[in-house]
Scaffold this motif. Structure first.
Motif, PDB file in Angstrom:
ATOM      1  N   TRP A  36       0.856  -1.181   0.000  1.00 36.59           N
ATOM      2  CA  TRP A  36       0.000   0.000   0.000  1.00 36.59           C
ATOM      3  C   TRP A  36       0.898   1.238   0.000  1.00 36.59           C
ATOM      4  CZ3 TRP A  36      -5.122  -0.038  -0.718  1.00 36.59           C
ATOM      5  CH2 TRP A  36      -5.806  -1.233  -0.470  1.00 36.59           C
ATOM      6  N   PHE A  37       0.538   2.173  -0.834  1.00 33.82           N
ATOM      7  CA  PHE A  37       1.193   3.472  -0.886  1.00 33.82           C
ATOM      8  C   PHE A  37       0.128   4.545  -0.682  1.00 33.82           C
ATOM      9  CE2 PHE A  37       5.543   2.830  -2.603  1.00 33.82           C
ATOM     10  CZ  PHE A  37       5.488   1.465  -2.811  1.00 33.82           C
ATOM     11  N   ARG A  38       0.576   5.750  -0.400  1.00 37.63           N
ATOM     12  CA  ARG A  38      -0.368   6.858  -0.309  1.00 37.63           C
ATOM     13  C   ARG A  38       0.269   8.129  -0.835  1.00 37.63           C
ATOM     14  NH1 ARG A  38      -0.697   7.643   6.308  1.00 37.63           N
ATOM     15  NH2 ARG A  38       1.372   8.600   6.580  1.00 37.63           N
ATOM     16  N   GLN A  39      -0.582   9.034  -1.263  1.00 36.13           N
ATOM     17  CA  GLN A  39      -0.102  10.319  -1.740  1.00 36.13           C
ATOM     18  C   GLN A  39      -1.066  11.406  -1.310  1.00 36.13           C
ATOM     19  OE1 GLN A  39       0.698  10.637  -5.971  1.00 36.13           O
ATOM     20  NE2 GLN A  39       2.098  12.327  -5.612  1.00 36.13           N
ATOM     21  N   ALA A  40      -0.561  12.323  -0.518  1.00 43.51           N
ATOM     22  CA  ALA A  40      -1.347  13.466  -0.074  1.00 43.51           C
ATOM     23  C   ALA A  40      -1.141  14.621  -1.063  1.00 43.51           C
ATOM     24  CB  ALA A  40      -0.930  13.891   1.325  1.00 43.51           C
ATOM     25  N   ASN A  73      -5.117 -15.057   0.307  1.00 41.91           N
ATOM     26  CA  ASN A  73      -4.707 -15.587  -0.987  1.00 41.91           C
ATOM     27  C   ASN A  73      -5.850 -16.304  -1.707  1.00 41.91           C
ATOM     28  OD1 ASN A  73      -2.052 -14.637  -0.776  1.00 41.91           O
ATOM     29  ND2 ASN A  73      -1.424 -16.435   0.385  1.00 41.91           N
ATOM     30  N   ALA A  74      -6.740 -16.905  -0.953  1.00 44.98           N
ATOM     31  CA  ALA A  74      -7.871 -17.600  -1.565  1.00 44.98           C
ATOM     32  C   ALA A  74      -8.802 -16.620  -2.280  1.00 44.98           C
ATOM     33  CB  ALA A  74      -8.646 -18.385  -0.513  1.00 44.98           C
ATOM     34  N   LYS A  75      -8.872 -15.408  -1.745  1.00 44.34           N
ATOM     35  CA  LYS A  75      -9.741 -14.387  -2.329  1.00 44.34           C
ATOM     36  C   LYS A  75      -8.967 -13.407  -3.204  1.00 44.34           C
ATOM     37  CE  LYS A  75     -13.135 -14.399   1.444  1.00 44.34           C
ATOM     38  NZ  LYS A  75     -13.828 -13.576   2.464  1.00 44.34           N
ATOM     39  N   ASN A  76      -7.651 -13.602  -3.302  1.00 40.19           N
ATOM     40  CA  ASN A  76      -6.816 -12.670  -4.072  1.00 40.19           C
ATOM     41  C   ASN A  76      -7.056 -11.227  -3.646  1.00 40.19           C
ATOM     42  OD1 ASN A  76      -5.439 -14.542  -5.789  1.00 40.19           O
ATOM     43  ND2 ASN A  76      -7.336 -14.780  -6.943  1.00 40.19           N
ATOM     44  N   THR A  77      -7.085 -11.028  -2.347  1.00 35.95           N
ATOM     45  CA  THR A  77      -7.393  -9.706  -1.813  1.00 35.95           C
ATOM     46  C   THR A  77      -6.351  -9.273  -0.794  1.00 35.95           C
ATOM     47  OG1 THR A  77      -9.755 -10.067  -2.167  1.00 35.95           O
ATOM     48  CG2 THR A  77      -9.134  -8.283  -0.680  1.00 35.95           C
ATOM     49  N   LEU A  78      -5.931  -8.048  -0.928  1.00 34.61           N
ATOM     50  CA  LEU A  78      -5.001  -7.413  -0.002  1.00 34.61           C
ATOM     51  C   LEU A  78      -5.784  -6.452   0.871  1.00 34.61           C
ATOM     52  CD1 LEU A  78      -1.883  -6.882   0.615  1.00 34.61           C
ATOM     53  CD2 LEU A  78      -2.138  -4.930  -0.936  1.00 34.61           C
ATOM     54  N   TYR A  79      -5.397  -6.354   2.143  1.00 26.17           N
ATOM     55  CA  TYR A  79      -6.094  -5.473   3.075  1.00 26.17           C
ATOM     56  C   TYR A  79      -5.114  -4.526   3.768  1.00 26.17           C
ATOM     57  CZ  TYR A  79      -9.674  -9.094   2.634  1.00 26.17           C
ATOM     58  OH  TYR A  79     -10.598  -9.986   2.136  1.00 26.17           O
ATOM     59  N   LEU A  80      -5.661  -3.420   4.232  1.00 22.36           N
ATOM     60  CA  LEU A  80      -4.919  -2.534   5.112  1.00 22.36           C
ATOM     61  C   LEU A  80      -5.878  -2.071   6.200  1.00 22.36           C
ATOM     62  CD1 LEU A  80      -2.172  -1.137   5.626  1.00 22.36           C
ATOM     63  CD2 LEU A  80      -3.128   0.886   4.490  1.00 22.36           C
ATOM     64  N   GLN A  81      -5.684  -2.588   7.388  1.00 20.92           N
ATOM     65  CA  GLN A  81      -6.475  -2.153   8.536  1.00 20.92           C
ATOM     66  C   GLN A  81      -5.780  -0.946   9.151  1.00 20.92           C
ATOM     67  OE1 GLN A  81      -9.476  -3.316   9.883  1.00 20.92           O
ATOM     68  NE2 GLN A  81      -9.295  -1.506  11.192  1.00 20.92           N
ATOM     69  N   MET A  82      -6.497   0.166   9.229  1.00 23.72           N
ATOM     70  CA  MET A  82      -5.916   1.410   9.737  1.00 23.72           C
ATOM     71  C   MET A  82      -6.667   1.835  10.986  1.00 23.72           C
ATOM     72  SD  MET A  82      -5.263   3.496   6.180  1.00 23.72           S
ATOM     73  CE  MET A  82      -7.007   3.727   5.848  1.00 23.72           C
ATOM     74  N   ASN A  83      -5.957   1.911  12.084  1.00 29.74           N
ATOM     75  CA  ASN A  83      -6.522   2.332  13.360  1.00 29.74           C
ATOM     76  C   ASN A  83      -5.872   3.630  13.830  1.00 29.74           C
ATOM     77  OD1 ASN A  83      -8.045  -0.081  13.408  1.00 29.74           O
ATOM     78  ND2 ASN A  83      -6.370  -1.172  14.421  1.00 29.74           N
ATOM     79  N   SER A  84      -6.512   4.270  14.787  1.00 32.82           N
ATOM     80  CA  SER A  84      -5.980   5.508  15.359  1.00 32.82           C
ATOM     81  C   SER A  84      -5.603   6.507  14.277  1.00 32.82           C
ATOM     82  CB  SER A  84      -4.761   5.204  16.243  1.00 32.82           C
ATOM     83  OG  SER A  84      -5.109   4.311  17.287  1.00 32.82           O
ATOM     84  N   LEU A  85      -6.491   6.686  13.334  1.00 34.69           N
ATOM     85  CA  LEU A  85      -6.213   7.582  12.219  1.00 34.69           C
ATOM     86  C   LEU A  85      -6.128   9.034  12.687  1.00 34.69           C
ATOM     87  CD1 LEU A  85      -8.532   5.881   9.617  1.00 34.69           C
ATOM     88  CD2 LEU A  85      -6.081   6.242   9.318  1.00 34.69           C
ATOM     89  N   ASN A  86      -5.272   9.779  12.033  1.00 35.32           N
ATOM     90  CA  ASN A  86      -5.144  11.207  12.323  1.00 35.32           C
ATOM     91  C   ASN A  86      -5.161  11.988  11.008  1.00 35.32           C
ATOM     92  OD1 ASN A  86      -2.308  11.519  11.350  1.00 35.32           O
ATOM     93  ND2 ASN A  86      -1.927  10.072  13.030  1.00 35.32           N
ATOM     94  N   PRO A  87      -5.354  13.297  11.056  1.00 40.13           N
ATOM     95  CA  PRO A  87      -5.471  14.083   9.817  1.00 40.13           C
ATOM     96  C   PRO A  87      -4.271  13.931   8.881  1.00 40.13           C
ATOM     97  CG  PRO A  87      -6.279  15.372  11.657  1.00 40.13           C
ATOM     98  CD  PRO A  87      -5.690  14.106  12.239  1.00 40.13           C
ATOM     99  N   GLU A  88      -3.095  13.619   9.432  1.00 35.40           N
ATOM    100  CA  GLU A  88      -1.914  13.438   8.583  1.00 35.40           C
ATOM    101  C   GLU A  88      -2.008  12.171   7.721  1.00 35.40           C
ATOM    102  OE1 GLU A  88      -1.483  16.342  11.278  1.00 35.40           O
ATOM    103  OE2 GLU A  88      -1.671  14.253  11.962  1.00 35.40           O
ATOM    104  N   ASP A  89      -2.955  11.316   8.013  1.00 37.36           N
ATOM    105  CA  ASP A  89      -3.165  10.111   7.205  1.00 37.36           C
ATOM    106  C   ASP A  89      -4.044  10.387   5.988  1.00 37.36           C
ATOM    107  OD1 ASP A  89      -3.421   8.380  10.302  1.00 37.36           O
ATOM    108  OD2 ASP A  89      -1.701   8.347   8.933  1.00 37.36           O
ATOM    109  N   THR A  90      -4.573  11.584   5.879  1.00 38.11           N
ATOM    110  CA  THR A  90      -5.410  11.939   4.732  1.00 38.11           C
ATOM    111  C   THR A  90      -4.597  11.872   3.446  1.00 38.11           C
ATOM    112  OG1 THR A  90      -6.878  13.362   6.028  1.00 38.11           O
ATOM    113  CG2 THR A  90      -6.742  13.791   3.661  1.00 38.11           C
ATOM    114  N   ALA A  91      -5.072  11.067   2.502  1.00 33.86           N
ATOM    115  CA  ALA A  91      -4.348  10.850   1.251  1.00 33.86           C
ATOM    116  C   ALA A  91      -5.155   9.931   0.345  1.00 33.86           C
ATOM    117  CB  ALA A  91      -2.978  10.221   1.523  1.00 33.86           C
TER     118      ALA A  91
END
Length: 126
Positions: A36-40, A73-91
């Motif tokens: 996972w990458f992000r760009q603000a 892998n069975a569902k061919n799905t990648l996840y990113l669980q994000m907790n304690s989000l803050n405004p700097e995570d906006t992207a």
């Protein structure tokens, strides 16, 4: 070829959580390293977290202890669980895939530049 489709973005208040998903298709070999990458706005794209086919995980300092990358892998799905989000995570958050081997993924996942999804927006308000 690899096709990646992200989902799960949205708007949350600071301290909240979101789980991003990335549905992947295409040659498994080309997806040995997933991330996972992000760009603000006004900032360069940055790596957030990566995972190898064997399940080894790697995190940027900004994501450690708050985000968890995983894959089904069975569902061919990648996840990113994000907790304690803050405004700097906006992207805009992007799913990425690369054929590099596990050892290479561990060393250089932040330089991945092969396959990308269209992105999903995450907005965190204070």
């Amino acid at each position: 070829q690899v096709h990646l489709v992200e989902s799960g973005g949205g708007s949350v208040q600071a301290g909240g959580s979101l789980r991003l998903s990335c549905a992947a298709s295409g040659y498994t070999y080309n997806r040995r390293c997933m991330a996972w990458f992000r760009q603000a706005p006004g900032k360069e794209r940055e790596g957030v977290a990566a995972i190898t086919g064997g399940g080894s995980t790697f995190y940027a300092d900004s994501a450690k202890d708050r985000f968890t990358i995983s894959q089904d892998n069975a569902k061919n799905t990648l996840y990113l669980q994000m907790n304690s989000l803050n405004p700097e995570d906006t992207a805009m958050y992007y799913c990425a895939a690369d054929p590099r081997a596990s050892w290479d993924c561990a060393l250089s996942w932040k330089t991945m530049n092969n396959y990308w999804g269209q992105g999903t927006q995450v907005t965190v308000s204070s």
